[in-house]
Design a protein around this motif. Structure first.
Motif, PDB file in Angstrom:
ATOM      1  N   CYS A 110      23.416  56.892  84.854  1.00 15.26           N
ATOM      2  CA  CYS A 110      22.985  56.530  83.509  1.00 15.26           C
ATOM      3  C   CYS A 110      23.648  55.219  83.095  1.00 15.26           C
ATOM      4  CB  CYS A 110      23.337  57.649  82.535  1.00 15.26           C
ATOM      5  SG  CYS A 110      22.747  57.349  80.851  1.00 15.26           S
ATOM      6  N   PRO A 111      22.999  54.073  83.318  1.00 15.95           N
ATOM      7  CA  PRO A 111      23.585  52.809  82.861  1.00 15.95           C
ATOM      8  C   PRO A 111      23.517  52.712  81.343  1.00 15.95           C
ATOM      9  CG  PRO A 111      21.417  52.423  83.805  1.00 15.95           C
ATOM     10  CD  PRO A 111      21.709  53.880  83.990  1.00 15.95           C
ATOM     11  N   ILE A 112      24.648  52.482  80.714  1.00 14.81           N
ATOM     12  CA  ILE A 112      24.726  52.446  79.256  1.00 14.81           C
ATOM     13  C   ILE A 112      24.747  50.995  78.775  1.00 14.81           C
ATOM     14  CG2 ILE A 112      26.116  53.077  77.248  1.00 14.81           C
ATOM     15  CD1 ILE A 112      24.873  55.466  78.673  1.00 14.81           C
ATOM     16  N   GLU A 113      23.836  50.676  77.856  1.00 13.96           N
ATOM     17  CA  GLU A 113      23.828  49.329  77.298  1.00 13.96           C
ATOM     18  C   GLU A 113      25.160  49.061  76.598  1.00 13.96           C
ATOM     19  OE1 GLU A 113      21.208  46.514  74.238  1.00 13.96           O
ATOM     20  OE2 GLU A 113      20.594  48.591  74.642  1.00 13.96           O
ATOM     21  N   GLY A 114      25.790  47.970  76.953  1.00 10.70           N
ATOM     22  CA  GLY A 114      27.098  47.641  76.397  1.00 10.70           C
ATOM     23  C   GLY A 114      28.251  48.204  77.207  1.00 10.70           C
ATOM     24  N   PRO A 126      38.280  57.080  72.785  1.00 15.09           N
ATOM     25  CA  PRO A 126      37.116  57.663  72.113  1.00 15.09           C
ATOM     26  C   PRO A 126      35.898  57.685  73.040  1.00 15.09           C
ATOM     27  CG  PRO A 126      38.075  55.835  70.845  1.00 15.09           C
ATOM     28  CD  PRO A 126      38.644  55.772  72.226  1.00 15.09           C
ATOM     29  N   HIS A 127      34.903  58.475  72.683  1.00 11.44           N
ATOM     30  CA  HIS A 127      33.579  58.385  73.285  1.00 11.44           C
ATOM     31  C   HIS A 127      33.033  56.993  72.989  1.00 11.44           C
ATOM     32  CE1 HIS A 127      29.195  59.128  73.571  1.00 11.44           C
ATOM     33  NE2 HIS A 127      29.507  60.158  74.353  1.00 11.44           N
ATOM     34  N   TYR A 128      32.197  56.464  73.889  1.00  9.72           N
ATOM     35  CA  TYR A 128      31.766  55.074  73.699  1.00  9.72           C
ATOM     36  C   TYR A 128      30.965  54.894  72.405  1.00  9.72           C
ATOM     37  CZ  TYR A 128      27.034  56.206  75.419  1.00  9.72           C
ATOM     38  OH  TYR A 128      25.776  56.729  75.583  1.00  9.72           O
ATOM     39  N   ARG A 129      30.219  55.903  71.994  1.00  6.83           N
ATOM     40  CA  ARG A 129      29.468  55.759  70.745  1.00  6.83           C
ATOM     41  C   ARG A 129      30.383  55.933  69.527  1.00  6.83           C
ATOM     42  NH1 ARG A 129      24.137  59.181  70.942  1.00  6.83           N
ATOM     43  NH2 ARG A 129      23.824  58.106  68.949  1.00  6.83           N
TER      44      ARG A 129
END
Length: 304
Positions: A6-10, A122-125
């Protein structure tokens, strides 16, 4: 043959590990001509799969109960934990743990820095939602940005004496490096199911620090209304924390309250622990055996 992740934007370092771990272990994997997907690090077994395509699983997990869809084209070498194994009707012998522990960088700098600061991951979001540098500083901690590269995250973890992690891979990496750690829940998106899945492989109870309020810089009126409704109906309460859905921007007083709660928790030595290095090494060796068998079966080079 391609790696499914899952590539995450940012950026999100846990997912980015896929671009480093598998190239190191199987340098010719992407040259393999058969049309197959290799499911690697992450919560990937979510039910959205091509049932006609060959799928090989090297340590992935599911993220919600009853989300997986079995079909005859799966080749399970191991999964992240026993909850994922149960969902697919697999033996718990295949619940080896998270494959991030195969990353060689985690074998160096074990034990962290005894006189170093306490790290917060933290979680990235969650990271995106507020000024966590200030929150951590006010708690006497240092925050580690999960959107950095894996190398940068691990270097900063190595400088810590202990770690509080909302990021699952923050905890997994700290555990592999024998840095005492504890889980913390700072926002509603914390996925308890996947944490319990992995924690069962390291014989760790789930006893997180839970913030009593979410911190967000801003929130639209429609989103605030939707969050109020989600709180009311306890949306996804079996795996998430609907009570931590934001309904208003955080105030400075809110931020101080969360900082103080983090500081109180961080002072409790009994809340922090990690697996014995010998247990992590044993887990890692079992994964390497599975990788070796996979390479032999599919005619791949294997370079552990």
């Amino acid at each position: 043959m391609n790696i499914k992740y899952c590539p995450i934007e940012g950026g999100n370092f846990g997912d980015t590990l896929n671009t480093m771990v598998w190239d190191r272990l199987f340098p010719d994997l992407t040259l393999h001509k058969e049309d197959m997907l290799v499911y690697g690090i992450g919560t990937l077994l979510d039910g959205r799969h091509d049932q006609s395509r060959k799928k090989i699983v090297l340590g992935s997990g599911i993220g919600e109960a009853h989300a997986a869809m079995p079909d005859p084209n799966w080749d399970f070498r191991w999964v992240r934990g026993p909850l994922s194994a149960q969902e697919f009707g697999l033996s718990h012998e295949l619940a080896l743990g998270d494959p991030a522990v195969l990353w060689p960088a985690l074998q160096a700098g074990r034990g962290g820095t005894p006189d170093g600061p306490i790290g917060l991951v933290p979680h990235y979001r969650t990271w995106d939602s507020y000024d966590w540098v200030r929150v951590a500083n006010d708690a006497g901690m240092v925050v580690i940005n999960p959107r950095q590269s894996p190398d940068d995250v691990v270097a900063q973890l190595q400088g810590c004496s202990r770690v509080m992690a909302e990021s699952l891979h923050g905890a997994i990496c700290a555990d592999a490096m024998a840095i005492p750690w504890a889980p913390c829940i700072l926002a509603h998106r914390f996925n308890e199911f996947k944490w319990r899945d992995w924690l069962a492989t390291v014989n760790r109870d789930f006893s997180p620090m839970v913030a009593d309020r979410p911190l967000v810089r801003s929130i639209s009126k429609p989103k605030a209304l939707a969050n109020r409704l989600a709180r009311l109906v306890k949306y996804k309460a079996h795996t998430r924390r609907p009570s931590l859905r934001a309904v208003a921007p955080a105030t400075l007083a809110d931020a101080r309250q969360v900082s103080q709660a983090l500081a109180r928790y961080a002072r409790q030595d009994s809340c922090f622990a990690c697996s014995r290095p010998a247990d992590v090494d044993r887990q890692r060796q079992r994964m390497l055996v599975a990788c070796h068998a996979f390479a032999n079966d599919y005619g791949l080079r294997f370079t552990p």
